[in-house]
Scaffold this motif. Structure first.
Motif, PDB file in Angstrom:
ATOM      1  N   HIS A  76       0.850  -1.204   0.000  1.00 19.80           N
ATOM      2  CA  HIS A  76       0.000   0.000   0.000  1.00 19.80           C
ATOM      3  C   HIS A  76       0.879   1.246   0.000  1.00 19.80           C
ATOM      4  O   HIS A  76       1.288   1.742   1.043  1.00 19.80           O
ATOM      5  CB  HIS A  76      -0.911  -0.038   1.239  1.00 19.80           C
ATOM      6  CG  HIS A  76      -1.979   1.027   1.238  1.00 19.80           C
ATOM      7  ND1 HIS A  76      -3.124   0.907   1.979  1.00 19.80           N
ATOM      8  CD2 HIS A  76      -2.076   2.225   0.607  1.00 19.80           C
ATOM      9  CE1 HIS A  76      -3.883   1.979   1.803  1.00 19.80           C
ATOM     10  NE2 HIS A  76      -3.260   2.805   0.979  1.00 19.80           N
ATOM     11  N   HIS A 118       1.612   5.157  -2.238  1.00 25.93           N
ATOM     12  CA  HIS A 118       1.057   6.155  -3.173  1.00 25.93           C
ATOM     13  C   HIS A 118       2.163   7.082  -3.641  1.00 25.93           C
ATOM     14  O   HIS A 118       2.287   8.204  -3.150  1.00 25.93           O
ATOM     15  CB  HIS A 118      -0.021   6.990  -2.487  1.00 25.93           C
ATOM     16  CG  HIS A 118      -1.219   6.232  -2.022  1.00 25.93           C
ATOM     17  ND1 HIS A 118      -2.198   5.790  -2.890  1.00 25.93           N
ATOM     18  CD2 HIS A 118      -1.618   5.851  -0.785  1.00 25.93           C
ATOM     19  CE1 HIS A 118      -3.146   5.169  -2.196  1.00 25.93           C
ATOM     20  NE2 HIS A 118      -2.831   5.179  -0.925  1.00 25.93           N
ATOM     21  N   LYS A 148      -9.559  -0.780  -5.684  1.00 20.44           N
ATOM     22  CA  LYS A 148      -9.867  -0.100  -4.415  1.00 20.44           C
ATOM     23  C   LYS A 148     -11.001   0.892  -4.592  1.00 20.44           C
ATOM     24  O   LYS A 148     -11.036   1.633  -5.582  1.00 20.44           O
ATOM     25  CB  LYS A 148      -8.612   0.628  -3.920  1.00 20.44           C
ATOM     26  CG  LYS A 148      -8.782   1.346  -2.581  1.00 20.44           C
ATOM     27  CD  LYS A 148      -7.443   1.993  -2.199  1.00 20.44           C
ATOM     28  CE  LYS A 148      -7.510   2.805  -0.932  1.00 20.44           C
ATOM     29  NZ  LYS A 148      -6.264   3.572  -0.740  1.00 20.44           N
ATOM     30  N   HIS A 173      -5.785   0.098   5.821  1.00 27.51           N
ATOM     31  CA  HIS A 173      -5.438   0.960   6.965  1.00 27.51           C
ATOM     32  C   HIS A 173      -6.481   0.948   8.090  1.00 27.51           C
ATOM     33  O   HIS A 173      -7.041   1.980   8.445  1.00 27.51           O
ATOM     34  CB  HIS A 173      -5.091   2.382   6.522  1.00 27.51           C
ATOM     35  CG  HIS A 173      -6.072   3.052   5.594  1.00 27.51           C
ATOM     36  ND1 HIS A 173      -7.408   3.151   5.864  1.00 27.51           N
ATOM     37  CD2 HIS A 173      -5.879   3.666   4.403  1.00 27.51           C
ATOM     38  CE1 HIS A 173      -7.991   3.812   4.890  1.00 27.51           C
ATOM     39  NE2 HIS A 173      -7.096   4.121   3.996  1.00 27.51           N
ATOM     40  N   ASP A 217       0.687   2.613   3.661  1.00 27.34           N
ATOM     41  CA  ASP A 217      -0.105   3.739   3.131  1.00 27.34           C
ATOM     42  C   ASP A 217       0.814   4.944   2.930  1.00 27.34           C
ATOM     43  O   ASP A 217       0.433   6.082   3.190  1.00 27.34           O
ATOM     44  CB  ASP A 217      -1.288   4.074   4.060  1.00 27.34           C
ATOM     45  CG  ASP A 217      -2.323   4.952   3.370  1.00 27.34           C
ATOM     46  OD1 ASP A 217      -2.240   5.142   2.143  1.00 27.34           O
ATOM     47  OD2 ASP A 217      -3.216   5.451   4.079  1.00 27.34           O
TER      48      ASP A 217
HETATM   49 ZN   LIG Z   1      -3.941   4.748   0.757  1.00 26.61          ZN
END
Ligand SMILES: [Zn+2]
Length: 473
Positions: A67, A69, A158, A247, A326
């Motif tokens: 995960h 970004h 997602k 998360h 995340d």
């Molecule tokens: Zn995320």
């Protein structure tokens, strides 16, 4: 092909540990051998092109952060790490594969967004990478396009129950997408927070003059995480779709996951280091605007309610299956500071991709998880969950030689000017001390970190096509 022998170490897997040497030929592991083995009379250590001495150290499969970004557009700005800086930092921290998110914006064709992310990552990554697909606009065309994803090597998508007007999907859209998930085997990943209710609380708090970062955590109350988690589970239950909740931070949301799993459902949960170590009071509530560093969603939870202890326990009991970061870093200057005087304008995200393996290893030192569980939640389960197992997540003949030599006698001081390689002007983990250290990192047989130096190269990381989930009941 060049051969490498990692010798003298204790090889740790999700199921056990033992002394073994690892022989690598080119990009793959070819054998696990008794220490000091000879082959056809030849001493391997004398014939291998490279010998890595792992005496006194653990040898584990490279970390998989499922995960991240990199270059994520959010709140009018873009995440500070791109695929080059983010994967370099990941390598420094013993992570050898990331799974990032291609982002379909509202009104954009799903296929075009995936193409955009391929172009952004190609030639930039130091380690291997895959993609999940974010569906920001669930309509007929994107539902149809989802069906083509497995053929593209992408086996998960997602949805967001949060962020109305941006990525938000309503229940009807979620139901339709999950029906496709059930039909195709694609994993539905869910950001489970009740966005419309959060937006009401946000505007009420701002009207009351409560504008500090702390109120980000108050607006995103645990009830709204629990409720959304429950709703997602019920919709998954109805459709038969496998569900992975990203998360997870509230202990009440964990209870929802545990209850669904007790009923035999294919429902899984991911947590992140910030939900194990950090809190609403100590970080989000830091003086002045400091708390902005820790604005992320779901938010940090109250230490008085002991969410953090519950999350460690959930990791032990497998109510929560794995740990990702995340990773979505924003600098204080020019990014986080957009929210001075209005917490709702602070870009959401924390940078942790470099520190996940260390922070979770500290859980071993502290007696919260076993050494084997550390490997499982950081590498083996992520590999199984997202269709990489066999190639990644395991040290076995035929697997990619993604290997971390970890030194339990070493020490890591986290923070700016110390270990920090992420493209950020602060560290969310400043001052954390770890009783262990990443010693050597190999990505497909090549040393990318060793001797305290970065030896990787952008472009060496490849896109990995993923199989369907290998963790289903
Ligand atoms: Zn995320």
């Amino acid at each position: 092909m060049a051969t490498t022998l990692i010798t003298g170490g204790t090889v740790v897997s999700a199921t056990g540990r033992g002394a073994a040497d690892i022989l690598i030929d080119g990009e793959r592991i070819v054998a696990l051998l008794e220490p000091g083995s000879t082959v056809l009379g030849a001493n391997l250590a004398a014939t291998a092109d490279t010998v890595i001495d792992a005496t006194g150290k653990y040898v584990v499969p490279g970390g998989i952060d499922a995960h991240t970004h990199m270059s994520m557009p959010f709140g009018g700005t873009t995440a500070a790490d791109d695929f080059e800086t983010g994967t370099r930092a990941a390598a420094w921290g013993g992570t050898t594969t990331i799974i990032d998110f291609a982002v379909q914006k509202f009104g954009e064709r799903l296929q075009d967004s995936l193409q955009t992310w391929h172009e952004m990552a190609a030639g930039q990554c130091a380690i291997d990478y895959g993609f999940h697909q974010i569906v920001g606009d669930v309509d007929k065309a994107s539902l149809q396009a989802l069906r083509d994803l497995p053929g593209e090597g992408i086996t998960s998508f997602k949805l967001f129950m949060a962020y109305p007007g941006v990525f938000y999907s309503d229940d009807a859209q979620i139901l339709r997408a999950m029906q496709v998930g059930a039909d195709t085997g694609l994993m539905t990943m869910m950001h489970a927070e009740n966005g419309p209710a959060i937006d009401v609380l946000v505007s009420q708090l701002l009207e009351q003059g409560k504008t500090d970062p702390y109120y980000h955590g108050i607006a995103r109350a645990w009830q709204l995480e629990e409720e959304a988690t429950h709703r997602a589970i019920m919709l998954a239950d109805l459709t038969g779709a496998p569900l992975y909740v990203v998360h997870v931070s509230a202990k009440q949301a964990v209870a929802q996951l545990a209850s669904a799993r007790d009923r035999g459902r294919n429902v899984f949960g991911e947590t992140c280091p910030q939900y194990l170590y950090l809190s609403l009071e100590d970080q989000l509530g830091a003086p002045g605007f400091e708390g902005a560093k820790w604005v992320c969603s779901t938010p940090l939870r109250s230490k008085h309610e002991h969410h953090q202890d519950h999350m460690w326990q959930a990791l032990r009991t497998n109510d929560v299956q794995m740990v990702a970061t995340d990773h979505c870093p924003f600098c204080m200057k020019g990014q986080k500071d957009m929210g001075v005087g209005d917490f709702s304008k602070i870009p959401n995200g924390i940078g942790s991709v470099e520190h996940r393996m260390d922070l979770m290893y500290q859980g071993v030192v502290d007696g919260k998880i076993t050494l084997e569980r550390w490997v499982e939640i950081t590498s083996t389960t992520p590999a199984r969950m997202f269709g990489l197992y066999g190639r990644k997540g395991v040290l076995a003949p035929g697997a990619d030689a993604d290997v971390v030599v970890y030194d339990p006698a070493g020490h890591t001081s986290i923070g700016l000017g110390k270990t920090h390689h992420m493209n950020m002007d602060h560290s969310a983990w400043e001052g954390y001390e770890i009783d262990g250290r990443v010693d050597t990192v190999l990505s497909r047989g090549k040393v990318v970190v060793g001797g305290g130096e970065y030896r990787g190269r952008k472009g060496d990381g490849r896109f990995v096509r993923r199989d369907p989930c290998q963790y289903l009941i």
